[in-house]
Design a protein around this motif. Structure first.
Motif, mmCIF file in Angstrom:
data_model
loop_
_atom_site.group_PDB
_atom_site.id
_atom_site.type_symbol
_atom_site.label_atom_id
_atom_site.label_comp_id
_atom_site.label_asym_id
_atom_site.label_seq_id
_atom_site.Cartn_x
_atom_site.Cartn_y
_atom_site.Cartn_z
ATOM 1 N N PHE A 164 0.841 -1.065 -0.060
ATOM 2 C CA PHE A 164 0.000 -0.071 0.050
ATOM 3 C C PHE A 164 0.762 1.290 -0.043
ATOM 4 O O PHE A 164 0.474 2.185 -0.485
ATOM 5 N N LYS A 165 1.783 1.171 0.473
ATOM 6 C CA LYS A 165 2.801 2.219 0.737
ATOM 7 C C LYS A 165 3.111 3.122 -0.522
ATOM 8 O O LYS A 165 3.741 2.604 -1.817
ATOM 9 N N GLY A 166 2.719 4.331 -0.587
ATOM 10 C CA GLY A 166 3.176 5.276 -1.824
ATOM 11 C C GLY A 166 2.038 5.156 -2.666
ATOM 12 O O GLY A 166 2.200 5.970 -3.625
ATOM 13 N N GLN A 167 1.001 4.424 -2.508
ATOM 14 C CA GLN A 167 0.017 4.338 -3.779
ATOM 15 C C GLN A 167 -1.227 5.501 -3.254
ATOM 16 O O GLN A 167 -1.301 5.654 -2.190
ATOM 17 N N LYS A 168 -1.917 5.685 -4.199
ATOM 18 C CA LYS A 168 -3.000 6.706 -4.295
ATOM 19 C C LYS A 168 -4.280 5.993 -4.319
ATOM 20 O O LYS A 168 -4.346 5.322 -5.339
ATOM 21 N N PHE A 169 -5.108 6.073 -3.659
ATOM 22 C CA PHE A 169 -6.546 5.404 -3.462
ATOM 23 C C PHE A 169 -7.675 6.259 -3.697
ATOM 24 O O PHE A 169 -7.498 7.342 -2.726
ATOM 25 N N ARG A 170 -8.609 6.180 -4.355
ATOM 26 C CA ARG A 170 -9.901 6.966 -4.527
ATOM 27 C C ARG A 170 -10.680 6.629 -3.036
ATOM 28 O O ARG A 170 -10.870 5.330 -2.838
ATOM 29 N N ILE A 171 -11.253 7.392 -2.638
ATOM 30 C CA ILE A 171 -12.318 7.290 -1.531
ATOM 31 C C ILE A 171 -13.430 8.254 -1.366
ATOM 32 O O ILE A 171 -13.278 9.269 -2.219
ATOM 33 N N MET A 172 -14.444 7.785 -0.691
ATOM 34 C CA MET A 172 -15.643 8.819 -0.620
ATOM 35 C C MET A 172 -14.982 9.862 0.386
ATOM 36 O O MET A 172 -14.012 9.433 0.872
ATOM 37 N N ASP A 173 -15.483 11.091 0.451
ATOM 38 C CA ASP A 173 -14.848 12.061 1.171
ATOM 39 C C ASP A 173 -15.352 11.829 2.871
ATOM 40 O O ASP A 173 -16.388 11.986 3.110
ATOM 41 N N SER A 174 -14.385 11.077 3.310
ATOM 42 C CA SER A 174 -14.380 10.536 4.912
ATOM 43 C C SER A 174 -13.346 10.622 5.488
ATOM 44 O O SER A 174 -12.284 9.999 5.218
ATOM 45 N N ARG A 175 -13.266 11.415 6.523
ATOM 46 C CA ARG A 175 -11.879 11.179 7.396
ATOM 47 C C ARG A 175 -11.512 9.988 7.941
ATOM 48 O O ARG A 175 -10.455 9.674 7.880
ATOM 49 N N ALA A 188 -4.904 9.238 0.367
ATOM 50 C CA ALA A 188 -6.312 8.930 0.031
ATOM 51 C C ALA A 188 -6.762 10.317 -0.826
ATOM 52 O O ALA A 188 -6.436 11.317 -0.331
ATOM 53 N N MET A 189 -7.624 10.161 -1.766
ATOM 54 C CA MET A 189 -8.139 11.396 -2.743
ATOM 55 C C MET A 189 -9.597 11.162 -2.896
ATOM 56 O O MET A 189 -10.173 10.297 -3.465
ATOM 57 N N PRO A 190 -10.483 12.118 -2.094
ATOM 58 C CA PRO A 190 -11.863 11.993 -2.434
ATOM 59 C C PRO A 190 -12.127 12.259 -3.915
ATOM 60 O O PRO A 190 -11.716 13.208 -4.537
ATOM 61 N N ILE A 191 -12.795 11.366 -4.554
ATOM 62 C CA ILE A 191 -13.258 11.637 -5.878
ATOM 63 C C ILE A 191 -14.589 11.191 -6.080
ATOM 64 O O ILE A 191 -15.044 10.032 -5.496
ATOM 65 N N PRO A 192 -15.711 11.961 -6.938
ATOM 66 C CA PRO A 192 -16.975 11.189 -7.035
ATOM 67 C C PRO A 192 -16.994 9.878 -7.611
ATOM 68 O O PRO A 192 -16.152 9.744 -8.457
ATOM 69 N N PHE A 193 -17.888 9.149 -7.389
ATOM 70 C CA PHE A 193 -18.145 7.626 -7.953
ATOM 71 C C PHE A 193 -18.134 7.761 -9.394
ATOM 72 O O PHE A 193 -17.196 6.912 -9.946
ATOM 73 N N GLY A 194 -18.764 8.769 -10.086
ATOM 74 C CA GLY A 194 -18.719 8.690 -11.438
ATOM 75 C C GLY A 194 -17.861 8.994 -12.327
ATOM 76 O O GLY A 194 -17.503 8.730 -13.303
ATOM 77 N N ASP A 195 -16.853 9.465 -11.583
ATOM 78 C CA ASP A 195 -15.480 9.954 -11.976
ATOM 79 C C ASP A 195 -14.143 8.794 -11.698
ATOM 80 O O ASP A 195 -13.159 9.221 -12.336
ATOM 81 N N VAL A 204 -4.694 9.204 -12.136
ATOM 82 C CA VAL A 204 -4.909 10.160 -11.342
ATOM 83 C C VAL A 204 -4.747 9.484 -9.791
ATOM 84 O O VAL A 204 -4.332 10.168 -8.816
ATOM 85 N N VAL A 205 -5.289 8.192 -9.808
ATOM 86 C CA VAL A 205 -5.161 7.548 -8.555
ATOM 87 C C VAL A 205 -4.754 6.133 -9.148
ATOM 88 O O VAL A 205 -4.869 5.586 -10.287
ATOM 89 N N ASP A 206 -4.183 5.316 -8.240
ATOM 90 C CA ASP A 206 -3.635 4.028 -8.574
ATOM 91 C C ASP A 206 -4.805 2.833 -8.295
ATOM 92 O O ASP A 206 -4.946 1.892 -8.944
ATOM 93 N N GLY A 207 -5.770 3.240 -7.408
ATOM 94 C CA GLY A 207 -6.754 2.194 -6.781
ATOM 95 C C GLY A 207 -7.808 2.649 -6.213
ATOM 96 O O GLY A 207 -8.081 4.099 -5.979
ATOM 97 N N GLN A 208 -8.738 1.740 -6.001
ATOM 98 C CA GLN A 208 -9.784 2.060 -5.272
ATOM 99 C C GLN A 208 -10.495 0.977 -4.562
ATOM 100 O O GLN A 208 -9.796 -0.076 -4.271
ATOM 101 N N GLU A 209 -11.381 1.171 -3.621
ATOM 102 C CA GLU A 209 -12.214 0.142 -2.760
ATOM 103 C C GLU A 209 -13.598 0.158 -3.130
ATOM 104 O O GLU A 209 -14.149 1.096 -3.163
#
Length: 337
Positions: A164-175, A188-195, A204-209
């Motif tokens: 996981f170290k150094g990777q960028k993941f899309r999240i919902m906007d959540s602390r 972690a980068m907040p990005i709208p689901f449709g994008d 823009v990001v490497d991964g998501q959940e």
């Protein structure tokens, strides 16, 4: 605030009178949700409506509106709060602004993957306390409904904690979700689901959940190289009723409605599990590298992510959040021993 309180009070009186006048003992609830028609949640919601109509001898019936027909998640939740809509089944992640305590469900490894243990947790004093916390926010919350376990995907190697170290993941906007990733050295980068699809495709990001069915439906597997079967988090739904509608039901009918929704969490989990199996088969056709965490790896990841996410939740939820966490940790310890 006074005008808002007066409006709610007037709606409560009007609804209660309408449902108790002679000849008007029948209640027809409009319940909306954001999933597509004939998806697992929609199917089990329609099953619940059928069972409730039968058990109440037709006194309480439901009209189900899928696919955001009554508005998006926020609009429907506001309408239920104001008594303009009778009920909504909504993902907890969308309603933290209405009740910050529900963000506890964003914490990774909160709900066990064992179905019996998960059901016990939802029905426990923790589950009841979480549902009760909606009362002061203007809702009658009757049940927690499973929406599927989340897994990680990425375009970079993803086999265990160190990856996981150094990777960028899309999240919902959540602390809470931000803290989850920071705990393992990811960004972690907040990005709208449709994008999300385009963001993965362009780097823009490497991964998501997301749950497997969401990954397959949105075709994320087409633009990802790795899938890590982690079942680390959940997309949990909350069944919310308007107090104005709820007040018009008899005590007997309230008990029936609540029990049907609570009991059908098990059925929804079963249908969802079958849906996830089919989704995994579809994802496998994309020739991703698929890895699965074993029990020891799951525990190691939980020990990293859970404390950090829990602390982030407590910072925003205060003393009420601490009470809820204490309840949860006691129940979790009991049911997983």
């Amino acid at each position: 605030m006074k005008a808002y309180a007066a409006l709610r009070h007037a709606l409560l009186i009007a609804t209660t009178l309408a449902l108790t006048l002679p000849g008007l003992g029948h209640a027809n609830a409009r319940v909306g949700h954001v999933e597509a028609a004939d998806q697992p949640l929609d199917k089990v919601l329609k099953l619940s409506a059928k069972q409730i109509a039968e058990k109440t001898d037709g006194r309480v019936e439901f009209s189900v509106f899928p696919s955001s027909q009554l508005g998006n998640a926020r609009a429907m939740t506001e309408a239920v709060q104001l008594g303009m809509q009778d009920a909504v089944v909504v993902p907890a992640a969308f309603i933290g602004g209405f009740n910050p305590l529900v963000s506890i469900l964003d914490i990774p490894y909160l709900i066990p993957t064992n179905d019996a243990q998960a059901d016990a947790l939802r029905k426990s004093e923790f589950g009841v306390a979480l549902l009760d916390s909606f009362k002061e926010k203007g809702f009658e919350a009757v049940a927690l409904w499973p929406g599927g376990f989340k897994h990680f995907t990425s375009n970079k190697k993803l086999e265990g904690i160190d990856d996981f170290k150094g990777q960028k993941f899309r999240i919902m906007d959540s602390r809470v979700l931000r803290a989850q990733f920071e705990a393992v050295g990811a960004q972690a980068m907040p990005i709208p689901f449709g994008d999300v699809y385009t963001s993965l495709q362009t780097g823009v990001v490497d991964g998501q959940e997301n749950p497997l069915d969401s990954i397959a439906r949105m075709k994320f597997h087409e633009v990802q190289k790795y899938l890590l079967l982690s079942a680390h988090g959940v997309v949990e739904n909350v069944v919310l009723f308007s107090p104005t509608f709820w007040a018009g039901l008899s005590d007997q009918d309230k008990k029936i409605v609540r029990q049907v929704f609570v009991d059908n969490a098990v059925e929804l989990a079963r249908v969802k599990a079958e849906n996830q199996k089919q989704a995994l088969k579809e994802i496998e056709t994309a020739n991703l590298t698929i890895n699965k965490l074993d029990d020891a790896q799951q525990q190691a990841l939980r020990e990293k992510m859970y404390p950090a996410a829990r602390d982030a939740f407590l910072k925003q939820a205060g003393s009420q959040g601490q009470t809820l966490i204490d309840l949860y940790e006691n129940v979790y310890s009991d049911i997983t021993q």
